[in-house]
Enzyme design. Structure first.
Site, PDB file in Angstrom:
ATOM      1  N   GLU A  57     -29.417   5.758-103.667  1.00 31.52           N
ATOM      2  CA  GLU A  57     -28.024   5.658-104.140  1.00 31.52           C
ATOM      3  C   GLU A  57     -27.823   6.439-105.424  1.00 31.52           C
ATOM      4  OE1 GLU A  57     -25.459   5.287-102.269  1.00 31.52           O
ATOM      5  OE2 GLU A  57     -26.093   3.264-101.730  1.00 31.52           O
ATOM      6  N   HIS A  58     -26.751   7.205-105.445  1.00 27.03           N
ATOM      7  CA  HIS A  58     -26.399   8.026-106.617  1.00 27.03           C
ATOM      8  C   HIS A  58     -27.530   8.959-107.020  1.00 27.03           C
ATOM      9  CE1 HIS A  58     -22.413   6.570-107.787  1.00 27.03           C
ATOM     10  NE2 HIS A  58     -22.805   5.382-107.361  1.00 27.03           N
ATOM     11  N   GLY A 163     -11.821   3.547 -99.207  1.00 33.53           N
ATOM     12  CA  GLY A 163     -12.235   2.942-100.472  1.00 33.53           C
ATOM     13  C   GLY A 163     -13.283   1.869-100.296  1.00 33.53           C
ATOM     14  N   SER A 167     -17.571   5.965 -96.738  1.00 34.24           N
ATOM     15  CA  SER A 167     -17.337   7.391 -96.585  1.00 34.24           C
ATOM     16  C   SER A 167     -16.229   7.777 -95.640  1.00 34.24           C
ATOM     17  CB  SER A 167     -18.601   8.043 -96.042  1.00 34.24           C
ATOM     18  OG  SER A 167     -19.266   8.601 -97.047  1.00 34.24           O
ATOM     19  N   SER A 168     -15.121   7.090 -95.728  1.00 35.38           N
ATOM     20  CA  SER A 168     -13.986   7.500 -94.909  1.00 35.38           C
ATOM     21  C   SER A 168     -13.589   8.929 -95.249  1.00 35.38           C
ATOM     22  CB  SER A 168     -12.811   6.564 -95.150  1.00 35.38           C
ATOM     23  OG  SER A 168     -12.512   6.513 -96.527  1.00 35.38           O
ATOM     24  N   ASP A 213     -22.833  12.137 -97.791  1.00 36.69           N
ATOM     25  CA  ASP A 213     -21.921  11.574 -96.796  1.00 36.69           C
ATOM     26  C   ASP A 213     -21.595  12.573 -95.704  1.00 36.69           C
ATOM     27  OD1 ASP A 213     -21.990   9.731 -98.740  1.00 36.69           O
ATOM     28  OD2 ASP A 213     -19.900   9.953 -99.360  1.00 36.69           O
ATOM     29  N   SER A 259     -12.452   0.393-104.621  1.00 40.53           N
ATOM     30  CA  SER A 259     -12.704   1.299-105.725  1.00 40.53           C
ATOM     31  C   SER A 259     -12.292   2.686-105.262  1.00 40.53           C
ATOM     32  CB  SER A 259     -14.187   1.258-106.067  1.00 40.53           C
ATOM     33  OG  SER A 259     -14.537   2.389-106.804  1.00 40.53           O
ATOM     34  N   LYS A 261     -12.004   6.473-105.872  1.00 48.45           N
ATOM     35  CA  LYS A 261     -12.582   7.465-106.785  1.00 48.45           C
ATOM     36  C   LYS A 261     -11.553   8.412-107.384  1.00 48.45           C
ATOM     37  CE  LYS A 261     -16.906   8.163-104.673  1.00 48.45           C
ATOM     38  NZ  LYS A 261     -16.161   8.409-103.471  1.00 48.45           N
TER      39      LYS A 261
HETATM   40  P1  NG1 Z   1     -18.972   6.957-101.126  1.00 44.95           P
HETATM   41  O1  NG1 Z   1     -19.328   5.604-101.500  1.00 44.95           O
HETATM   42  O2  NG1 Z   1     -18.941   7.117 -99.664  1.00 44.95           O
HETATM   43  O3  NG1 Z   1     -17.711   7.440-101.717  1.00 44.95           O
HETATM   44  C1  NG1 Z   1     -20.288   8.506-102.897  1.00 44.95           C
HETATM   45  C2  NG1 Z   1     -20.524  10.002-102.778  1.00 44.95           C
HETATM   46  C3  NG1 Z   1     -21.929  10.315-102.260  1.00 44.95           C
HETATM   47  C4  NG1 Z   1     -22.979   9.585-103.056  1.00 44.95           C
HETATM   48  C5  NG1 Z   1     -22.621   8.089-103.144  1.00 44.95           C
HETATM   49  C6  NG1 Z   1     -23.566   7.322-104.025  1.00 44.95           C
HETATM   50  C7  NG1 Z   1     -18.414  11.133-102.222  1.00 44.95           C
HETATM   51  C8  NG1 Z   1     -17.650  11.800-101.151  1.00 44.95           C
HETATM   52  N1  NG1 Z   1     -19.567  10.595-101.872  1.00 44.95           N
HETATM   53  O4  NG1 Z   1     -20.171   7.951-101.631  1.00 44.95           O
HETATM   54  O5  NG1 Z   1     -22.149  11.714-102.279  1.00 44.95           O
HETATM   55  O6  NG1 Z   1     -23.138  10.149-104.317  1.00 44.95           O
HETATM   56  O7  NG1 Z   1     -21.315   7.888-103.638  1.00 44.95           O
HETATM   57  O8  NG1 Z   1     -24.867   7.387-103.559  1.00 44.95           O
HETATM   58  O9  NG1 Z   1     -18.009  11.121-103.359  1.00 44.95           O
HETATM   59 MG    MG Z   2     -15.779   8.820-100.109  1.00 45.38          MG
END
Ligand code: NG1
Ligand code: MG
Length: 516
Positions: A57-58, A163, A167-168, A213, A259, A261
């Site tokens: 993760e991250h 959200g 990974s939608s 993703d 959440s 982004k």
């Molecule tokens: P999600 O949770 O699907 O938004 C995001 C990043 C990934 C990765 C993860 C943490 C986007 C599109 N995806 O995923 O690349 O960094 O967080 O592991 O921002």
């Molecule tokens: Mg995303």
């Protein structure tokens, strides 16, 4: 693994037996609605799924390998296309969604030359536009600047919760880029090209994301997780879980903490990307010989922790786990400030001016921060990269993986070791990376108490979803515990109640379904 996105004739090439009934009904209704919306049939469908991240993760934007898998939930785009009337120099994109109250219909007349995206507005069609822009870039590279995009009519049906950490967005962008490629005559879309386009395109929506993703959405294969690596270049391969009895499954449970982004990126996700890049520069300045530049690479800011790592261990013969262990010790002794670093301290540490630091790390994406927790973020990245390797060797090293003849106790112990690593990830996300939230911590605690081997949040965090490694016979008990102790407090509709906890089995990645 095949290198091209498959064109399939039937849905059982995508989904497993359990999912087939529901999916067939859903796809048929999408096609009917397409006909009703546009007065003619769809010509093809493009599909890309959401993903669950199992571990890693991250760390994708620091360019370390990660282990996600694709889900059943996905984005399907039904498409028809026609040549643009070249006289007026524009082509038309019509976008509708089966959920038209939440996602209203839009129509764009776009100039041949460019696709403008206003990332400051939270608008669902931005994700299509970013896939469009990326795919057109690729098509222009191939056919020349004179290339003329075709007009498209699109109807979307997405089942990945927005959200929700599944990974939608990547599913939508990948499905869109794929649809544009196919609409413009590409019959053989390379998975790697599509993934790279989707990664870069999604950044146009204002999030400085890594590449996990999109890779999971495009490359995944049914029945296996996917190891995605970013160095020396993007690659992916399937990873199999051992067959145990009872079967090991992944439960995915929503927190219902949303959440977004686009809105919180400047203080959450984008800030973490910046902190990691700063940590890379800082460690590089302190630990590599004077004058050694941080190498330019595929990290979202053009540099990454992995870039420093490779600089540092240029000629060393040590194994990856040994290297990471050494880097953890070095981080402990080099980045000593628990309270974080001010911009001035970062600048001094890397031998640059504050303006330089701002220009290098804080100008390309919206980000806000006063103290940058380089120590904690770097420690998370190195320990998490090591956890991915430990998890992988449990799965793949014959001396660690259980054989089919193992008795119940040994299988139990093995599962607990796998789950234990996932639990460590959750602790690190909570304490070092500070990307969890009280609700996710609580869900994980409830599930563990009810028998989950390993529980953690999945995806970016600060809400979203959790993933739990459980044996099949425990599913009902864990579901009940979560319902009683967590979900009973929320005001959930019947529909939400059904979807809050799902058993996720690895499904295929992107595909095209030809209809005519
Ligand atoms: P999600 O949770 O699907 O938004 C995001 C990043 C990934 C990765 C993860 C943490 C986007 C599109 N995806 O995923 O690349 O960094 O967080 O592991 O921002
Ligand atoms: Mg995303």
């Amino acid at each position: 693994m095949s290198s091209s996105v498959p064109t399939v004739a039937a849905l059982h090439d995508i989904y497993n037996e359990q999912a087939l009934g529901d999916q067939t009904a859903r796809w048929n209704s999408l096609l009917d609605k397409f006909q009703a919306t546009y007065g003619g049939p769809a010509q093809f469908l493009s599909r890309s799924p959401g993903r669950v991240n199992i571990i890693g993760e991250h760390i994708d934007y620091s360019l370390y390998s990660v282990l996600p898998m694709a889900m059943t939930a996905d984005v399907i785009l039904a498409v028809s296309t026609e040549p643009a009337a070249s006289r007026d120099g524009t082509y038309k994109i019509q976008l509708a969604n089966v959920e038209d109250k939440r996602f209203p219909t839009r129509e764009f007349d776009l100039p041949f030359s460019e696709v403008e995206i206003d990332a400051t507005k939270h608008e669902w069609t931005n994700y299509f536009k970013s896939g469009l822009r990326g795919a057109l870039g690729l098509l222009r590279k191939k056919h020349g600047a004179e290339f003329r995009p075709r007009s498209m009519q699109v109807l979307m049906d997405g089942t990945v919760p927005a959200g929700g950490g599944l990974s939608s967005s990547a599913a939508f962008v990948s499905a869109s880029a794929l649809a544009v490629m196919v609409a413009n005559g590409e019959t053989d879309v390379d998975k790697k090209d599509l993934t790279e386009v989707a990664i870069v395109s999604e950044r146009a929506v204002g999030v400085n994301s890594g590449g996990m993703d999109q890779s999971a959405s495009v490359f995944s294969e049914r029945g296996s997780a996917l190891l995605v690596s970013f160095t020396p270049s993007l690659s992916a391969r399937p990873v199999f879980f051992p067959k145990t009895d009872p079967e090991l499954c992944f439960l995915v449970a929503q927190s219902f903490v949303t959440s977004n982004k686009q809105e919180t990126g400047p203080v959450h996700y984008n800030l973490r990307v910046v902190e990691c890049s700063m940590a890379a520069a800082y460690l590089n300045a302190k630990l590599c010989p004077p004058g050694t530049e941080l190498p330019k690479d595929a990290g979202p800011l053009g540099v990454s922790i992995r870039g420093f790592h490779q600089n540092y261990f240029k000629d060393a013969q040590k194994s990856m786990p040994e290297q990471l262990t050494e880097l953890i010790e070095l981080t402990n002794s080099t980045l000593t400030q628990e309270r974080g670093y001010t911009l001035e301290e970062v600048a001094t540490g890397i031998g640059a001016s504050v303006d330089d630091v701002k220009a290098r790390f804080m100008s390309s994406f919206p980000v806000r921060g006063e103290r940058f927790k380089l120590r904690q973020r770097a420690l998370h990245v190195f320990t998490e990269a090591l956890r991915v390797l430990r998890f992988l060797s449990l799965l793949e090293d014959p001396s660690q993986r259980p054989s089919s003849s193992l008795d119940g106790d040994t299988t139990e112990e093995y599962n607990a070791r796998l789950g234990g690593i996932m639990n460590e990830t959750q602790d690190s996300c909570r304490d070092l990376y500070e990307c969890s939230c009280p609700e996710n911590d609580e869900i994980c605690a409830i599930a563990r108490e009810a028998g989950s081997y390993g529980s953690r949040q999945t995806g970016a965090g600060w809400g979203g979803c959790t993933v739990h490694l459980v044996s099949e016979d425990k599913i009902d008990g864990i579901r009940k515990a979560l319902m009683d102790k967590y979900y009973s407090r929320l005001q959930l509709s019947d529909k939400d109640r059904e979807a809050v906890i799902v058993v996720s089995r690895p499904m295929n990645g992107s595909a095209v379904v030809k209809l005519q």
